[in-house]
Design a protein around this motif. Structure first.
Motif, PDB file in Angstrom:
ATOM      1  N   TRP A   9       0.839  -1.213   0.000  1.00  6.22           N
ATOM      2  CA  TRP A   9       0.000   0.000   0.000  1.00  6.22           C
ATOM      3  C   TRP A   9       0.858   1.241   0.000  1.00  6.22           C
ATOM      4  CZ3 TRP A   9      -0.159   3.782   3.737  1.00  6.22           C
ATOM      5  CH2 TRP A   9      -1.157   4.763   3.565  1.00  6.22           C
ATOM      6  N   ALA A  10       2.006   1.243   0.789  1.00  9.35           N
ATOM      7  CA  ALA A  10       2.908   2.419   0.830  1.00  9.35           C
ATOM      8  C   ALA A  10       3.565   2.635  -0.516  1.00  9.35           C
ATOM      9  CB  ALA A  10       3.958   2.212   1.910  1.00  9.35           C
ATOM     10  N   LYS A  11       3.919   1.562  -1.185  1.00 12.17           N
ATOM     11  CA  LYS A  11       4.533   1.707  -2.507  1.00 12.17           C
ATOM     12  C   LYS A  11       3.554   2.309  -3.498  1.00 12.17           C
ATOM     13  CE  LYS A  11       7.811  -2.094  -1.953  1.00 12.17           C
ATOM     14  NZ  LYS A  11       8.246  -3.411  -2.454  1.00 12.17           N
ATOM     15  N   ASN A  12       2.304   1.778  -3.480  1.00  8.05           N
ATOM     16  CA  ASN A  12       1.308   2.341  -4.404  1.00  8.05           C
ATOM     17  C   ASN A  12       1.049   3.807  -4.115  1.00  8.05           C
ATOM     18  OD1 ASN A  12       1.083  -0.155  -5.615  1.00  8.05           O
ATOM     19  ND2 ASN A  12      -0.574  -0.824  -4.247  1.00  8.05           N
ATOM     20  N   TYR A  13       0.975   4.114  -2.819  1.00  9.35           N
ATOM     21  CA  TYR A  13       0.724   5.512  -2.451  1.00  9.35           C
ATOM     22  C   TYR A  13       1.861   6.427  -2.933  1.00  9.35           C
ATOM     23  CZ  TYR A  13      -0.146   9.640   0.385  1.00  9.35           C
ATOM     24  OH  TYR A  13      -0.348  10.941   0.790  1.00  9.35           O
ATOM     25  N   MET A  14       3.091   5.973  -2.778  1.00  5.87           N
ATOM     26  CA  MET A  14       4.233   6.792  -3.205  1.00  5.87           C
ATOM     27  C   MET A  14       4.244   6.954  -4.714  1.00  5.87           C
ATOM     28  SD  MET A  14       5.686   7.807  -0.522  1.00  5.87           S
ATOM     29  CE  MET A  14       7.110   8.516  -1.286  1.00  5.87           C
TER      30      MET A  14
END
Length: 1782
Positions: A251-256
């Motif tokens: 989720w953090a990767k997609n958000y970034m």
């Protein structure tokens, strides 16, 4: 550029700017002026400008430049840390560069603003059109993306927007209040309104907020737990894991990713919107302005219509005025444009002119530089030429002198027939050393004494010859007198006088008497020829402190130093202050005549050197400081008004010629004129200025000169100016022994100021007085301090021993004098300054004084000077010494002990004040440095009495009348001149007499040889007997009675011949006695004895006159008037040939003494008795004269001793009167009489020693002359005796030879009579021999020698013996030692050896067949052997003559390997024994059972070793083997030589190694292609990598993956290292303008196949697939290819295909040096360039530049060369000889 910046700043700031370096730096370093400039260009506003402080404090400077750095970045002006530090230090150069950058940027902005303003002005005058369209802003709604993290923010959006609006309102309010506050502050003066810090009141928390905080604390209480260390670590790990899990989640990767995408998208959209807004707002603004102007015009027109007519007229005029204004504006714009174009054109023209001028100057400089270089080269060449000529002349003259010496030595050796006497050899050596001809110029030498008659006039050439001979004899006279005076060889006393004792008492008193005589002589000469007055020292008071200080970095330090030294009244002297003092004095004294303008700016502009400019700037600063004091109190400084001024309203104009300037003003005048012309002030002028400046200072006890002198030359001039005594010159202190030419030495020789120096010297006695030059130099100054700044005092290497590498000459000079102190420091602080002042004062002797006592109470503590609390050592003081003893000895030669020797580290010995009271320092006796030494020396002097004339003797000084002294000096000069002239003339006479000895003996021998060999009638008797015997009948010869008769006649003939021989012998002996009776030797010995008696007489006369001089001198001292008593010399008895008695006009007969000596000497010669000391009749004459002379000297000495004793008694009786009360005798008179008595007693003692010494001197001289006479007479007598004895021996030998010849003749005649045959041959009986005609053989031919077992060589007609070849080798080595000789010279040598060579005992040089050659056949023979070449190697000719087999390659390599095993160090040398042990290839061709064959084999090996022998018992086997590298094919021979060089067989035939070579070339090309491919692949990979990075940073890249078919397993096996990387189709975003275009590569085009032969070796990378052609190969063909691969040729490891280029060059240069070494010119021998061209073409075939031999030897040029030279071709000498004969 400086003028442009000056005008620009003056225009902008409306005030002048000073451009001096220091003032400009101080003015600009705070940044206030730069802020003013930025404010004038509206770069900053008034609020920002208010932040700049105008003070120079360090903190203010940092804050100012902190803001300025940010503001200048907006102008694209960058400043680094170094520039900032330089600017804050006030460096003018950095500030100028900064202003230049600011000027470039702001001037451009100024022009841009001007154009904008003009455009606005024009646009305001032009009517605007209405708006054509209306633009409404539409708010663009962005795509909302709601994430889990952004949702809470969106919920609170209204609060965030409210906060933003609230922030903008607060910011506007703050800006308004700040603007208002800044305007108020501008009206307040900064100096009157002190700044007060604003105190902020602490805000109180409201009750409501406090209650909310308490509720929150209760709701969320803080838990306090007592965790352990392990629990805390676990908590930290858990926190890290939670954080990591949050970051690493999908989720953090997609958000970034979404966040990055939105950021890029928003940045692009905002940029586009911003641009659109700017364009639209600009156009709207223009339309709104035009619309408003239109409205204003419409309203104005309406109002005008409503006004009256007058008002309408007024409006019309206004409109016309407005139109005119528009026209004016247009004209102004046009004019400005034209002006700008014109200015730009002028500026470009100016730049072009400057460029052209610079170009012309550069061209002129280059031309001048070339001209100077050419001139220097010519001068250097001429200098070298003259030097070589000079050296050549010296060497040539020296060689001629040596040749003359050797020739004369050989000539005399031939004349004498025995060893040459040392007398003649010594004379020749003297002539050689004096550069005089060894042979006599005038022959005979007696003509030099002849005077031409009255009527005779000598020829010019004859007169010149006589002058040259006289000059030569004068040099010999001077040298012989010098040897006699100094008792050098041949007058060496221990060799001349038997039992001579040099340590006797007589020699001691002789030495002391000579010193007393020297004292008398030089005292008289000094009276007649006085010394020039010495240079006076500077007229200064006696200062206790005189110091020199170097290396002071700042002028401001001298102020603090002066404060510390005020108590001691020590003045600090600066060089600029001294110069300004003299200039001011000159200006003041010239008032009323000329107005002197001391403009230092003008001086600086006129100065040419940078050092002068720096000095002038310091002078200017000093003048500015001094001018303030001068303005306040002019009279206090300048003193009373000078006489040249008149205190009236109109000053009187005085002519410049009538003005009398003071010394300081005169020096100022010279300095003023020098500075006006831009020249440097001389060191003499500066030293004089310093002296005048010190004179002007009142009430001082010392001075210290700061930063001067800076070189030894300046110190030398300064010392000479202050003390009047100059230090040694630099040349005297230099340690190097340079060799100068004689002419340069003469040019650089100093001119002596003393005109009487040559006249004040005596050639007979030395000066015993201590010379002024012997007194060591002592510095005028008391201290020399040198300051040296270092970075870290603890790590600094302190120099204790000064050398030429680590110090200057001035430092070593003062270190030798013991006053040099070196101070190393980091920062000059108060303590170091106090220490420097202590050393200046001289306070370094224990115990040290306190600072209050030295400088005054609290002076040091209250001094405004930086100090530090750091206790670390920041300075070191060193007293260095000189490590060079030779240099130290030159400075302190004869000086007292160094001041550094007897003191500790803190102690220094100052010059005692007592020395200054003595007027002449050069006459002071030096004191020792230690008191103990003084006491010891005094004690020893009291115990041991000093004799008169010894070293420590103080001569009595009683004044003598000048006229008497001059008369006595003149008398001594005449005595000395007469004595030297007489002795030289007597030595000349003796030398001429000795030189006649050898010619006379030669004359005796020649004359007696003629007498002995006179013709006789012996031959007539023999001829008559032979005629009678031959005419007698043959039949009667065999009868015995006849034989008896003829035997009797032979006996009668023999007796007659005996009688003739006896008569000849008696006649020769009678002639010998006649020559003896001529008494030539007797007369010459009489002359020689008289010459020595004259020498004794001269010595006696000199001694008598010396006694008289001593008597007159000391008598004149004691009695003040010389005595009238005169001494008369006594004449000695000489040998006279005739008596002096005469009767009438007839002269008397021979003198009785001469007659007796003549009879005795003649009797000795006739009896053949050798004359020696015991029987020489002349000895008693010499002895009697010497005894008589000694008696005269003894009587004279006794008479003077009695006179001296009377004088001594008279002086001793005189005692000084006793002073009584009633007597008026003063103490001065008593002291004078006492001093006179002491000096008189000293004079009496000196007189006594002098006459005794003179007596002993004369005794020694007379003995030396006596024994020298004995020695010369013995040499003369021995030579005469030997000559007459040789004559007697010649007579006896000649007589014996005659008797033997008669006996041989008688025996020969008896044999003829006994055999009964005729005497048909010619019999010659002449002189002392018998000659028989050689045409008649008296003996039978000798029988052939028997075989004694010796083995002879058996050779053919054309074959050489090894011995013959060895003799040829010896002859060739003499002509060409290296083996290389010109072909033509070799032809000449062969012709000479074949046709003109003489046979020796060893036989001919060439076989018999060679003698049939014609001279014309030799060139053809040489051409057939060596081909068409300029040079040949004669060693090859000898190898051909050996007729041995040439080896094949295998044999050569085997021999080379064996030699290599022996030569472990690879020196290519082998000894004779190792060479003889080694079996060579040709040894098998010799028959082992044949002794002759084995002998020739051994001789051949020895011959080959000696042929290539390079050193003793060492041979170069490489050259030996290369000489045998030959074959029928020259290409094969050359390849053999290459194989010898590399040690392996070389493949040189193209047919054999073509396939291998082609494969190797292909492999090399393939490797090169792979390397290029790898480089290309790497480049593309890097480009792709950079592209990906750019895409990641600036835009978004969308990649579409394309499907590619997988490779089969067979492809993987066939391709090593090939990967299946799929191609990607790249679609780029349009937002990034920097990305490259898309390259679509289809998968079908990327497929490539490889051939079966290249499957295992070919590597194709991905980028290269595009360039590779697609080739489809069917699988069945693969088996055939593999079969061909098996038959591929392999590389033979035992063969060499390619060799290094250096190997080829070495072989060519060694084997063919005449084509590649001796003649390297391209036009003469093009082979070097041809071979280079071939190698350049072939070196590309290999990686390392090696050459394939098979391709090299197939080149046409190489083939031509190898076939032309025949160096590598095997030839048969026998076949060539046959061809030559045909």
């Amino acid at each position: 550029m400086a003028e442009i910046l000056k005008e620009w700043l003056t225009e902008r700031l409306q005030r002048p700017i000073k451009w001096e370096a220091e003032e400009f730096g101080d003015m600009m370093k705070n940044g206030n002026i730069i802020a003013n400039v930025l404010l004038s260009y509206n770069v900053i506003n008034e609020e920002k400008y208010y932040l700049i402080r105008s003070s120079n404090a360090a903190e203010d400077l940092k804050n100012n430049w902190k803001y300025l750095t940010v503001w200048l970045k907006d102008l694209q002006v960058q400043l680094n840390d170094v520039d900032l530090s330089n600017i804050m230090e006030g460096r003018g150069s950095t500030l100028l560069r900064l202003f230049y950058q600011i000027f470039l940027h702001l001037d451009k902005k100024d022009r841009t603003d001007f154009i904008k303003n003009e455009r606005k002005m024009v646009s305001s005058l032009v009517q605007k059109k209405g708006n054509r369209f209306k633009v409404d802003k539409v708010n663009e709604q962005e795509e909302s993306i709601v994430d889990d993290l952004s949702k809470p923010l969106l919920d609170e959006k209204q609060f965030i927007e409210w906060q933003r609006k609230k922030t903008e309102q607060v910011k506007d309010t703050y800006d308004f209040m700040r603007q208002k506050y800044s305007k108020i502050l501008n009206k307040i003066e900064e100096s009157k309104t002190p700044l007060k810090p604003v105190t902020q009141k602490s805000q109180k928390i409201k009750n409501k907020e406090r209650i909310e905080m308490e509720k929150f604390a209760l709701k969320h209480p803080c838990k306090f737990e007592n965790y352990t260390y392990g629990q805390l670590l676990d908590l930290e790990k858990k926190a890290i894991e939670r954080k990591k899990s949050l970051i690493d989640s999908e989720w953090a990767k997609n958000y970034m990713d979404n966040l990055y995408t939105r950021i890029h998208k928003k940045s692009d959209s905002e940029e586009f919107q911003k641009q659109m807004c700017n364009v639209i707002s600009g156009s709207l603004w223009d339309l709104s302005v035009a619309e408003e102007e239109m409205k204003l015009d419409t309203e104005l027109a309406k109002k005008v219509m409503k006004l009256s007519q007058f008002e309408k007229q007024m409006c019309t005029q206004l409109m016309e005025t407005k139109q005119q204004a528009r026209n004016l504006v247009q004209n102004r714009v046009q004019a400005e444009k034209e002006f700008a174009d014109q200015r730009e054109q002028q500026f470009n023209q100016y730049l072009d002119n400057i460029k052209e001028q610079i170009y012309l100057e550069v061209v002129e400089i280059d031309f001048e530089k070339k001209r100077q270089n050419m001139l220097h080269k010519k001068l250097y060449a001429e200098k070298i030429k003259r030097k070589r000529q000079f050296y050549y002349k010296i060497c040539y003259d020296t060689l001629l002198s040596i040749i003359d010496y050797a020739t004369k030595y050989a000539y005399f050796r031939k004349l004498i027939g025995d060893e040459i006497p040392d007398h003649f050899i010594h004379e020749w050596k003297t002539l050689y050393h004096k550069q005089q001809p060894i042979f006599d110029i005038l022959d005979p030498m007696e003509n030099i004494l002849k005077e031409p008659g009255i009527d005779e006039e000598p020829a010019i050439n004859q007169e010149e010859i006589i002058k040259l001979e006289l000059n030569r004899q004068d040099i010999l006279n001077e040298n012989e007198f010098k040897e006699y005076h100094n008792f050098s060889y041949p007058w060496t006393l221990h060799l001349l006088i038997p039992n001579y004792d040099p340590e006797s008492e007589e020699r001691k008193y002789e030495y002391l008497g000579t010193k007393i005589l020297g004292h008398v002589v030089y005292t008289l000469l000094e009276i007649k020829y006085p010394y020039p007055p010495p240079k006076p020292p500077a007229n200064l008071p006696k200062f206790s402190v005189k110091a020199l200080l170097r290396g002071l970095p700042d002028r401001s330090i001298t102020i603090a130093m002066q404060i510390l030294l005020n108590l001691r009244r020590i003045h600090v002297v600066r060089l600029e202050s001294a110069i300004n003092f003299c200039l001011r004095r000159f200006k003041i004294e010239m008032i009323g005549c000329v107005d002197i303008d001391l403009s230092f700016d003008k001086f600086i502009l006129a100065a040419q050197e940078e050092e002068n400019k720096e000095l002038l700037r310091m002078m200017k600063v000093d003048e500015d400081v001094a001018s303030k004091t001068i303005d306040t109190n002019v009279n206090a400084i300048s003193g009373p008004l000078p006489l040249n001024t008149k205190q009236t309203q109109t000053p009187k104009s005085i002519p410049e010629e009538d003005i009398i300037l003071s010394t300081a003003a005169d020096l100022g005048k010279y300095a003023y004129e020098t500075l006006n012309f831009g020249n440097s002030l001389t060191d003499h002028l500066l030293a004089a200025m310093i002296v005048e400046y010190i004179k002007d200072q009142e009430n001082i006890t010392g001075f210290v000169i700061v930063n001067y002198p800076n070189s030894y030359r300046q110190a030398q001039i300064l010392e000479e100016t202050f003390s009047g005594c100059a230090p040694p010159d630099i040349g005297e202190l230099d340690d190097t022994d340079d060799i100068y030419l004689e002419e340069n030495i003469i040019k650089h020789r100093k001119k002596e100021i003393d005109p009487y120096k040559e006249f004040r010297a005596s050639k007979l006695v030395n000066d015993p007085h201590k010379k002024k030059t012997d007194v060591p130099f002592d510095s005028y100054f008391t201290c020399y301090i040198k300051l040296q700044e270092v970075e870290d005092i603890l790590q600094e290497f302190v120099i204790w021993n000064l050398t030429e590498d680590n110090s200057e000459l001035i430092d070593r000079f003062y270190a030798t004098l013991g006053i040099n102190y070196s101070m190393y420091y980091e920062v000059i602080e108060k303590d170091l300054l106090a220490q420097i002042c202590k050393y200046i004062i001289g306070d370094y002797i224990m115990p040290l004084k306190s600072c209050d006592k030295l400088f005054g109470e609290n002076v040091l503590s209250s001094l405004d000077f930086p100090s530090s609390d750091d206790k670390r050592t920041k300075s070191k003081t060193v007293k260095p010494e000189i490590s060079n003893g030779k240099y130290k000895e030159r400075i302190r030669r004869g000086s007292r002990t160094s001041k550094m020797s007897f003191n500790n580290e803190l102690e220094v010995v100052k010059a005692p004040d007592s020395n200054e009271d003595i007027p002449d320092k050069t006459t002071i006796l030096l004191e020792t440095a230690s008191g103990d030494n003084e006491s010891k020396s005094i004690t020893s002097n009291e115990d041991l009495k000093v004799l008169a004339g010894e070293e420590n003797w103080v001569y009595g000084e009683i004044p003598i009348a000048e006229i008497i002294g001059i008369a006595l000096a003149t008398c001594w000069e005449e005595i000395e001149k007469t004595y030297i002239r007489d002795m030289q003339q007597l030595f000349l006479a003796k030398r001429l007499q000795m030189n006649c000895l050898i010619p006379y003996t030669r004359f005796i021998k020649d004359k007696m040889e003629q007498i002995i060999s006179l013709p006789s009638h012996k031959q007539d008797l023999v001829s008559d007997f032979q005629k009678d015997y031959n005419e007698f009948e043959s039949d009667w010869r065999d009868i015995d009675v006849t034989k008896n008769e003829w035997h009797c006649r032979v006996k009668e003939l023999q007796n007659k011949l005996y009688h003739i021989c006896d008569e000849r012998k008696l006649y020769a002996q009678q002639q010998r006695q006649v020559l003896i009776s001529e008494n030539w030797a007797m007369e010459e010995l009489t002359t020689m004895v008289n010459t020595f008696i004259s020498c004794i007489q001269t010595e006696l006369n000199r001694s008598i006159l010396t006694f008289q001089i001593l008597h007159d001198f000391y008598f004149a001292m004691i009695k003040h008037m010389p005595s009238n008593d005169r001494l008369c010399s006594k004449d000695l008895t000489k040998i006279l040939k005739e008596s002096e008695e005469t009767s009438g006009s007839r002269k008397g007969g021979e003198d009785k003494l001469y007659r007796q000596l003549k009879a005795a000497f003649q009797d000795l010669q006739l009896k053949n008795t050798k004359v020696d000391y015991s029987n020489n009749p002349f000895n008693f004459v010499i002895e009697n004269n010497v005894k008589y002379a000694l008696k005269v000297i003894k009587d004279t000495n006794d008479a003077y001793r009695s006179l001296i004793s009377r004088e001594y008694s008279e002086i001793a009786k005189n005692s000084p009167p006793i002073k009584k009360k009633d007597e008026n005798t003063s103490e001065e008179i008593i002291n004078y009489e006492e001093i006179f008595k002491q000096n008189a007693l000293k004079c009496i003692e000196e007189w006594t020693v002098a006459i005794n010494g003179e007596m002993f001197r004369v005794n020694l001289r007379l003995l030396a002359l006596q024994y020298k006479c004995y020695q010369d007479m013995k040499l003369f007598n021995d030579h005469i005796y030997r000559t007459f004895m040789d004559v007697q021996n010649d007579i006896n030998i000649y007589y014996i030879n005659e008797i033997k010849a008669v006996d041989r003749l008688s025996k020969y005649l008896q044999m003829a009579v006994e055999r009964g045959r005729k005497i048909t041959e010619t019999l010659i009986l002449e002189y002392d021999g018998l000659t028989i005609d050689p045409n008649l053989l008296q003996f039978a031919p000798p029988e052939p020698p028997t075989d004694k077992g010796q083995i002879a060589q058996v050779v053919q007609d054309t074959d050489f013996k090894v011995g013959q070849l060895a003799r040829l080798r010896t002859q060739f080595k003499i002509v060409a030692p290296t083996g290389i000789i010109l072909q033509q010279a070799f032809i000449y040598l062969l012709q000479d050896f074949i046709f003109f060579g003489k046979e020796s005992c060893e036989g001919p040089l060439f076989p018999e067949a060679w003698k049939r050659l014609d001279p014309e056949h030799v060139p053809k023979l040489v051409y057939l052997l060596f081909g068409d070449t300029t040079y040949v190697d004669w060693r090859e000719f000898l190898i051909y003559c050996l007729n041995i087999r040439f080896p094949v390659l295998g044999e050569l390599l085997e021999v080379r390997g064996n030699f290599r095993c022996t030569d472990l160090d690879s020196t290519e040398l082998i000894s004779r024994d190792d060479f003889l042990i080694e079996e060579l290839w040709f040894e098998q061709d010799f028959d082992p059972n044949d002794k002759c064959s084995q002998l020739r084999k051994n001789l051949t090996k020895h011959f080959l070793f000696e042929l290539f022998e390079t050193a003793q018992n060492k041979m170069n086997y490489s050259a030996f083997l290369l000489a045998f590298c030959k074959s029928i094919d020259p290409i094969e021979g050359f390849s053999t030589a290459l194989s010898m060089a590399v040690g392996k067989k070389i493949c040189f035939r193209l047919v054999e190694c073509q396939e291998v070579m082609c494969n190797m070339i292909k492999l090399k090309k393939y490797k090169a292609e792979c390397l290029a491919c790898a480089l290309k692949c790497t480049g593309q990979f890097l480009d792709k990598l950079i592209t990906n990075v750019v895409n990641t940073c600036e835009g978004t890249t969308i990649i579409e993956l394309a499907y590619t078919e997988p490779f089969s397993m067979s492809d993987k096996k066939g391709k090593k290292g090939r990967s299946t990387i799929s191609k990607a189709k790249t679609i780029e975003s349009t937002q990034s303008a920097r990305l490259p275009k898309t390259q679509n590569i289809s998968a079908s085009k990327s497929k490539t196949t490889q051939s079966a032969t290249d499957v295992k070796t070919t590597f194709i990378c991905k980028p290269c697939e595009e360039e590779t052609e697609t080739v489809h190969v069917k699988l069945p063909e693969k088996e055939d290819v593999e079969e061909e691969h098996k038959s591929e040729p392999q590389v033979d490891p035992n063969l060499v295909y390619a060799v290094n280029q250096d190997v080829i060059w070495n072989v060519l240069q060694i084997c063919l040096p005449w084509n590649f070494v001796l003649l390297p010119e391209e036009k003469v021998t093009p082979y070097v360039q041809q071979v280079k061209a071939v190698m350049k073409c072939l070196e590309v075939d290999t990686d390392n530049g090696d050459i394939y031999v098979c391709k090299f030897v197939t080149d046409s040029n190489v083939c031509k060369l190898l076939h032309k030279v025949k160096k590598f071709t095997v030839l048969n000498l026998t076949e060539i000889m046959c061809n030559v004969f045909l």
